[in-house]
Design an enzyme around this catalytic site. Structure first.
Site, PDB file in Angstrom:
ATOM      1  N   ARG A 153      15.007  -6.353  -5.349  1.00 29.03           N
ATOM      2  CA  ARG A 153      13.817  -7.225  -4.900  1.00 29.03           C
ATOM      3  C   ARG A 153      13.521  -6.791  -3.636  1.00 29.03           C
ATOM      4  NH1 ARG A 153      12.893  -9.045  -8.973  1.00 29.03           N
ATOM      5  NH2 ARG A 153      12.705 -11.412  -9.578  1.00 29.03           N
TER       6      ARG A 153
ATOM      7  N   GLU B 249       4.939  -8.442  -2.279  1.00 26.52           N
ATOM      8  CA  GLU B 249       4.010  -8.079  -3.416  1.00 26.52           C
ATOM      9  C   GLU B 249       3.187  -8.929  -3.828  1.00 26.52           C
ATOM     10  OE1 GLU B 249       6.951  -7.907  -7.095  1.00 26.52           O
ATOM     11  OE2 GLU B 249       7.477  -6.720  -5.592  1.00 26.52           O
TER      12      GLU B 249
ATOM     13  N   HIS C 122       5.803  -2.466  -9.312  1.00 26.86           N
ATOM     14  CA  HIS C 122       6.847  -3.600  -9.814  1.00 26.86           C
ATOM     15  C   HIS C 122       6.826  -3.514 -11.483  1.00 26.86           C
ATOM     16  CE1 HIS C 122       9.309  -7.788  -9.254  1.00 26.86           C
ATOM     17  NE2 HIS C 122       9.707  -6.785 -10.144  1.00 26.86           N
TER      18      HIS C 122
END
Length: 321
Positions: free
Chosen positions: A233, A262, A280
């Protein structure tokens, strides 16, 4: 018999919607012109929530007096207040296991890309520099002789460790406690782990307990030959500190698949030649995302048909099946 009412706060994959529609009445908040009015009209009837990357915090949870289950798309569920759900007897589920191998593959790929500068080498070729200026430079980094430290030796961490061993890397780890039956070297602190390795892989979940755990002390301990990889994360890493560490040479390079805010990625980070950045994509294959989506569906179907979720999280009052 009426179908249970399920709230969908933000868009989900079509296959999830298709899997839910025959069994539930779906209420799509993201399609509402007036979100507040939409919720007020439905607060009393909502019994389940299917969610992905949406903050299901305490005030949101408490709007629904008859809420029974929150089915989260993703193994990480830090955007869902699972502890508060637990106090109310609400089940929270996630989608573990089905993405383990895909994310572990991505982690190893990102590590190699970062250490051997493969994305920069590709840009060198695409920009015509190989023909105009000659071969890409010899990379100062190599995988040979490196030691991998894993912060978060869960399912994904163990899958990464197995792959790293195949590349000849020795493995150390840090977590809340030493794990029984694990032969890798354990470190009781993240700083101690960083001091002992030259490649630090972040696989830890997000949330207040891990926020900014990777900061100045950890990066200094990792050292000038150090490489940071984060597929856990973004909140675990202090991005401001990381940017300065990469600029000053405190560490050699970083490979990131996740970010603090993000999809926003700081321009200062994008401008750094020793940072490899991915949007991601750790589990982002059709096969894996479909398997994750099916778990979202199955958790809701199982709960409302037999009273047993498939993959409840630790904070909520139901044991794993």
């Amino acid at each position: 018999m009426s179908k249970p009412d399920i709230l969908i706060p933000s868009p989900l994959r079509d296959m999830i919607i298709d899997g839910l529609e025959p069994h539930f009445t779906l209420h799509k908040l993201y399609e509402a012109e007036d979100a507040e009015a939409f919720l007020k009209e439905r607060e009393a009837i909502i019994r389940g929530i299917a969610v992905s990357f949406f903050h299901v915090d305490q005030p949101f949870i408490d709007r629904f007096p008859n809420l029974e289950i929150v089915s989260n798309f993703g193994v990480g569920y830090d955007k869902v207040d699972a502890r508060h759900c637990g106090t109310r007897g609400i089940i929270v589920t996630n989608t573990p296991d089905v993405l383990t191998e895909e994310v572990a593959d991505t982690a190893i790929g990102l590590m190699i890309m970062t250490i051997r500068e493969l994305s920069a080498a590709e840009r060198w070729l695409r920009d015509g520099n190989w023909e105009k200026k000659g071969a890409y430079r010899l990379t100062p980094g190599t995988l040979r002789g490196r030691t991998l430290g894993i912060f978060g030796l869960g399912r994904i961490g163990k899958a990464i460790a197995t792959r790293a061993e195949a590349f000849g890397m020795s493995v150390h780890y840090h977590g809340r406690s030493k794990q029984a039956g694990v032969d890798y070297t354990y470190h009781s602190s993240l700083v101690s782990l960083a001091e002992a390795v030259d490649t630090l892989m972040i696989v830890a979940p997000g949330g207040p307990e891990t926020e900014h755990m990777v900061g100045e002390r950890v990066l200094e301990a990792l050292g000038p030959d150090g490489v940071l990889i984060n597929i856990g994360r973004g909140s675990v890493v202090n991005e401001t500190v990381l940017i300065e560490a990469l600029k000053k040479g405190t560490i050699m390079a970083a490979g990131l698949d996740v970010f603090e805010h993000e999809p926003h990625v700081p321009q200062a980070l994008q401008d750094l030649p020793n940072a490899v950045l991915l949007p991601h994509v750790g589990s982002a294959s059709v096969a894996t995302r479909d398997a994750m989506g099916q778990l979202v569906v199955d958790n809701l179907k199982n709960w409302f048909s037999v009273g047993k979720p498939v993959t409840p999280v630790a904070e909520t009052p139901f044991p794993r099946m």
